[in-house]
Design a protein around this motif. Structure first.
Motif, mmCIF file in Angstrom:
data_model
loop_
_atom_site.group_PDB
_atom_site.id
_atom_site.type_symbol
_atom_site.label_atom_id
_atom_site.label_comp_id
_atom_site.label_asym_id
_atom_site.label_seq_id
_atom_site.Cartn_x
_atom_site.Cartn_y
_atom_site.Cartn_z
ATOM 1 N N ASP A 86 0.821 -1.207 0.000
ATOM 2 C CA ASP A 86 0.000 0.000 0.000
ATOM 3 C C ASP A 86 0.862 1.266 0.000
ATOM 4 O O ASP A 86 0.353 2.373 -0.140
ATOM 5 C CB ASP A 86 -1.018 0.021 1.145
ATOM 6 C CG ASP A 86 -0.380 -0.122 2.517
ATOM 7 O OD1 ASP A 86 0.854 -0.033 2.626
ATOM 8 O OD2 ASP A 86 -1.133 -0.318 3.488
ATOM 9 N N LYS A 97 2.183 6.302 -2.332
ATOM 10 C CA LYS A 97 0.947 5.584 -2.011
ATOM 11 C C LYS A 97 0.639 4.652 -3.182
ATOM 12 O O LYS A 97 0.651 5.068 -4.337
ATOM 13 C CB LYS A 97 -0.185 6.591 -1.815
ATOM 14 C CG LYS A 97 -1.497 5.962 -1.427
ATOM 15 C CD LYS A 97 -2.553 7.041 -1.191
ATOM 16 C CE LYS A 97 -3.916 6.440 -1.414
ATOM 17 N NZ LYS A 97 -4.738 7.188 -2.341
ATOM 18 N N ASP A 99 -2.109 1.880 -4.797
ATOM 19 C CA ASP A 99 -3.483 1.380 -4.754
ATOM 20 C C ASP A 99 -3.666 0.420 -5.926
ATOM 21 O O ASP A 99 -3.637 0.829 -7.084
ATOM 22 C CB ASP A 99 -4.458 2.556 -4.858
ATOM 23 C CG ASP A 99 -5.924 2.115 -4.860
ATOM 24 O OD1 ASP A 99 -6.200 0.893 -4.793
ATOM 25 O OD2 ASP A 99 -6.797 3.004 -4.935
ATOM 26 N N SER A 101 -6.382 -1.593 -6.236
ATOM 27 C CA SER A 101 -7.774 -2.055 -6.204
ATOM 28 C C SER A 101 -8.440 -2.028 -7.577
ATOM 29 O O SER A 101 -9.380 -2.762 -7.832
ATOM 30 C CB SER A 101 -8.593 -1.225 -5.214
ATOM 31 O OG SER A 101 -8.598 0.131 -5.595
#
Length: 132
Positions: A86, A97, A99, A101
Motif C-alpha cells: 500500500d 501511495k 493502490d 484495487s
C-alpha cells in the motif's frame, strides 16, 4: 539486457525523463548496480505539467533531483509485488501511495506498462509525473 537509462533511451517515449536525469547528474547512479524500481513518466506525462514547469525544473537542479528520486524505489519490485503493497519508500525519502484495487495507481498516476525489465532493475511506465 540494457540498464535502466539505456532501456528508457531505447524505448523512445522517455526523452524528457532522460533529459532530466542527465541534467540532475543521476545517469551514473541509474546505470549503477542497483537494483532499482523506477516509476517512469512518459513524455506525454511531462507534457501534462503546467507550461514552463519542465524548463523551470531543468534550471533548479535540487528540486529536479528531489522529484526524480521520488520516482525511484530501492530494489527490484515487480508488478506481482506491487499489488501486495500500500506504500513504498522512495530514494528521495518520502513514501509513494500504492493502490492496486482497480489497476495499479502510484499516488495519482496509473501504471500503464508494468515490468519493463532492465539488467539493474525494473521500470513501470506511468501516465503522470509524481510530485513529492
Amino acid at each position: 539486457m540494457a540498464d535502466i537509462v539505456d532501456t528508457a533511451v531505447n524505448a523512445g517515449s522517455f526523452n524528457t525523463l532522460v533529459t532530466a536525469v542527465k541534467a540532475a547528474g543521476l545517469v551514473d547512479t541509474l546505470k549503477g548496480p542497483g537494483p532499482f524500481t523506477v516509476f517512469a513518466p512518459t513524455d506525454d506525462a511531462f507534457a501534462k505539467l503546467p507550461e514552463g514547469t519542465v524548463e523551470s525544473l531543468l534550471n533548479d537542479i535540487p528540486q529536479l533531483t528531489k522529484i526524480l528520486t521520488y520516482h525511484v524505489v530501492s530494489g527490484k519490485v515487480m508488478a506481482a509485488d506491487v499489488v501486495n503493497m500500500d506504500s513504498a519508500p522512495t530514494v528521495q525519502g518520502s513514501n509513494l501511495k500504492i493502490d492496486a484495487s482497480n489497476g495499479v495507481k502510484v499516488n495519482d498516476a496509473s501504471v500503464v506498462t508494468p515490468d519493463v525489465d532492465a539488467d539493474n532493475g525494473v521500470i513501470h511506465v506511468i501516465d503522470s509525473v509524481l510530485i513529492p
